[in-house]
Scaffold this motif. Sequence first.
Motif, mmCIF file in Angstrom:
data_model
loop_
_atom_site.group_PDB
_atom_site.id
_atom_site.type_symbol
_atom_site.label_atom_id
_atom_site.label_comp_id
_atom_site.label_asym_id
_atom_site.label_seq_id
_atom_site.Cartn_x
_atom_site.Cartn_y
_atom_site.Cartn_z
ATOM 1 N N LYS A 281 1.044 -1.154 -0.181
ATOM 2 C CA LYS A 281 0.063 0.053 -0.094
ATOM 3 C C LYS A 281 0.845 1.508 0.099
ATOM 4 O O LYS A 281 0.704 2.312 -0.601
ATOM 5 C CB LYS A 281 -0.897 0.101 1.150
ATOM 6 C CG LYS A 281 -1.851 1.022 1.470
ATOM 7 C CD LYS A 281 -2.908 1.035 0.087
ATOM 8 C CE LYS A 281 -3.900 2.154 0.426
ATOM 9 N NZ LYS A 281 -5.105 1.980 -0.632
ATOM 10 N N LEU A 282 1.779 1.262 1.059
ATOM 11 C CA LEU A 282 2.884 2.434 0.885
ATOM 12 C C LEU A 282 3.492 2.623 -0.368
ATOM 13 O O LEU A 282 3.531 3.824 -1.013
ATOM 14 C CB LEU A 282 3.833 2.282 2.145
ATOM 15 C CG LEU A 282 3.185 2.380 3.334
ATOM 16 C CD1 LEU A 282 4.426 2.160 4.570
ATOM 17 C CD2 LEU A 282 2.747 3.943 3.495
ATOM 18 N N ALA A 283 4.067 1.604 -1.029
ATOM 19 C CA ALA A 283 4.618 1.567 -2.290
ATOM 20 C C ALA A 283 3.794 2.081 -3.436
ATOM 21 O O ALA A 283 4.424 2.818 -4.134
ATOM 22 C CB ALA A 283 5.176 0.210 -2.813
ATOM 23 N N GLY A 284 2.427 1.795 -3.426
ATOM 24 C CA GLY A 284 1.438 2.200 -4.227
ATOM 25 C C GLY A 284 1.252 3.768 -4.102
ATOM 26 O O GLY A 284 1.353 4.423 -5.027
ATOM 27 N N LEU A 285 1.335 4.219 -3.174
ATOM 28 C CA LEU A 285 1.330 5.681 -2.694
ATOM 29 C C LEU A 285 2.230 6.469 -3.328
ATOM 30 O O LEU A 285 2.187 7.579 -3.674
ATOM 31 C CB LEU A 285 0.889 5.906 -1.164
ATOM 32 C CG LEU A 285 -0.425 5.384 -0.447
ATOM 33 C CD1 LEU A 285 -0.670 5.544 1.015
ATOM 34 C CD2 LEU A 285 -1.499 6.069 -1.229
ATOM 35 N N PHE A 286 3.471 5.894 -2.909
ATOM 36 C CA PHE A 286 4.919 6.589 -3.403
ATOM 37 C C PHE A 286 4.772 6.538 -4.759
ATOM 38 O O PHE A 286 5.209 7.575 -5.560
ATOM 39 C CB PHE A 286 5.971 5.913 -2.809
ATOM 40 C CG PHE A 286 6.136 6.356 -1.539
ATOM 41 C CD1 PHE A 286 6.326 7.449 -0.812
ATOM 42 C CD2 PHE A 286 6.215 5.407 -0.351
ATOM 43 C CE1 PHE A 286 6.605 8.065 0.479
ATOM 44 C CE2 PHE A 286 6.541 5.681 0.971
ATOM 45 C CZ PHE A 286 6.691 6.982 1.199
ATOM 46 N N ARG A 287 4.476 5.739 -5.553
ATOM 47 C CA ARG A 287 4.462 5.463 -7.143
ATOM 48 C C ARG A 287 3.259 6.563 -7.566
ATOM 49 O O ARG A 287 3.589 7.206 -8.596
ATOM 50 C CB ARG A 287 4.085 4.051 -7.420
ATOM 51 C CG ARG A 287 5.276 3.086 -7.380
ATOM 52 C CD ARG A 287 5.133 2.021 -8.393
ATOM 53 N NE ARG A 287 4.017 1.198 -7.845
ATOM 54 C CZ ARG A 287 3.988 0.127 -7.019
ATOM 55 N NH1 ARG A 287 5.172 -0.360 -6.452
ATOM 56 N NH2 ARG A 287 2.835 -0.410 -6.546
ATOM 57 N N ARG A 288 2.209 6.759 -7.205
ATOM 58 C CA ARG A 288 1.220 7.666 -7.656
ATOM 59 C C ARG A 288 1.771 9.024 -7.310
ATOM 60 O O ARG A 288 1.555 9.826 -8.181
ATOM 61 C CB ARG A 288 -0.088 7.352 -6.569
ATOM 62 C CG ARG A 288 -1.408 7.929 -7.254
ATOM 63 C CD ARG A 288 -2.432 7.538 -6.306
ATOM 64 N NE ARG A 288 -2.478 6.049 -6.217
ATOM 65 C CZ ARG A 288 -3.276 5.389 -5.244
ATOM 66 N NH1 ARG A 288 -3.798 6.340 -4.524
ATOM 67 N NH2 ARG A 288 -3.346 4.175 -5.270
ATOM 68 N N LYS A 289 2.523 9.325 -6.177
ATOM 69 C CA LYS A 289 3.048 10.558 -6.136
ATOM 70 C C LYS A 289 4.227 11.091 -7.062
ATOM 71 O O LYS A 289 4.333 12.105 -7.456
ATOM 72 C CB LYS A 289 3.527 10.893 -4.689
ATOM 73 C CG LYS A 289 2.362 10.933 -3.403
ATOM 74 C CD LYS A 289 2.888 11.106 -2.068
ATOM 75 C CE LYS A 289 1.649 11.177 -1.023
ATOM 76 N NZ LYS A 289 2.348 11.539 0.100
ATOM 77 N N ALA A 290 4.976 9.697 -7.253
ATOM 78 C CA ALA A 290 6.055 10.159 -8.297
ATOM 79 C C ALA A 290 5.667 10.105 -9.633
ATOM 80 O O ALA A 290 6.507 10.615 -10.356
ATOM 81 C CB ALA A 290 7.177 9.065 -8.127
ATOM 82 N N THR A 291 4.525 9.690 -10.158
ATOM 83 C CA THR A 291 4.253 9.736 -11.351
ATOM 84 C C THR A 291 3.525 11.045 -11.821
ATOM 85 O O THR A 291 2.832 11.712 -11.222
ATOM 86 C CB THR A 291 3.324 8.726 -11.643
ATOM 87 O OG1 THR A 291 3.229 7.342 -11.428
ATOM 88 C CG2 THR A 291 2.599 8.915 -13.100
ATOM 89 N N PRO A 292 4.459 11.796 -12.620
ATOM 90 C CA PRO A 292 3.853 13.086 -12.844
ATOM 91 C C PRO A 292 2.517 13.204 -13.709
ATOM 92 O O PRO A 292 2.390 12.398 -14.559
ATOM 93 C CB PRO A 292 5.344 13.499 -14.167
ATOM 94 C CG PRO A 292 5.610 12.256 -14.571
ATOM 95 C CD PRO A 292 5.516 11.115 -13.579
ATOM 96 N N THR A 293 1.958 13.859 -13.602
ATOM 97 C CA THR A 293 0.466 14.251 -14.141
ATOM 98 C C THR A 293 0.560 15.292 -15.064
ATOM 99 O O THR A 293 1.330 16.043 -15.405
ATOM 100 C CB THR A 293 -0.679 14.886 -13.103
ATOM 101 O OG1 THR A 293 -0.041 16.150 -12.508
ATOM 102 C CG2 THR A 293 -0.733 14.053 -11.931
#
Length: 303
Positions: A281-293
């Motif tokens: 879950k934490l890894a998914g949150l970090f990936r979501r923040k790191a992905t540029p919109t």
Amino acid sequence: MNRDTEAKQRLTRRRLRKGVYVLPSFITCINIYMGFYAVVESVKGYKYIALNDPETATRHFDIAALCIGWSVLCDFLDGRIARLMKATSDFGVQLDSLADVLSFGIAPAVLLYTWGFSGIPAFQKLAWGAAFIHLICCALRLARFNVQASKPLPVETNAKTAKRFFVGLPTPAAAGLLAAIVHFTPLPVVYQETYYRMFGQEFVITPVEWAIGLFALAVTLALLMVSTLRFNSFKDLGPYAQRPQVVLLSLGLLIFFVYNYSEWTLLILAILYAGQGPAGKLAGLFRRKATPTTTPASAETVQ
């Protein structure tokens, strides 16, 4: 003569089919027996704490933890064998759930109460709460699993992906982690007083502080059971896996380490499995923040 032979063959096939259906239920009955045995051994350990005999109490608690470990193995095998032999049935599913309530709900709750909190007067009310929270969350987790298993998957859901993951920490994993901790250090918590040095100073962890940590762990595991975090089911492993050689090699190494270093191996495996849900879950949150919109280009950019 031919009719008699055909009748005997049909009777033999019918008996064999019944035996195939009985085998998974028989393994589930062993699961129930081990859960009951764990409760009995936990009660015996509690009695010897009252008699101030820590050595005998330690032996009984270790046996109780091992019984829960055998229940985890039986729970893993009965479902695998039923699916492999195509012998799944509604009766087997219901029997397995009832067995899990005993082996992974009642037995760990009793072990948690007797090994972790007995003999500590200031912790008796919280001890009841910790044991009951584990039991009720185990029952809720099993009820949700049965409801989800009986419903057809939505059309947009990938069946293979759905089978690869459990929603919430499985009850055998939660019970297995508690049992692994007891197997790692079977001495009752009331007798555990740990001294260590850090930065040139000596610190001590009293039984009350150990009990507080155990209470926090029990509540965390209970919440993980009723959470919506995903945990790998490992149902894609087996004789039909993409790389069965790797699976067999890993299984052989696992048996070697469990046989020779059971305390460390079981504890590490239990911690890694229970931690994969929050870590994912934490890894998914970090990936979501790191992905540029990507934003639509402005008028100035177009010009």
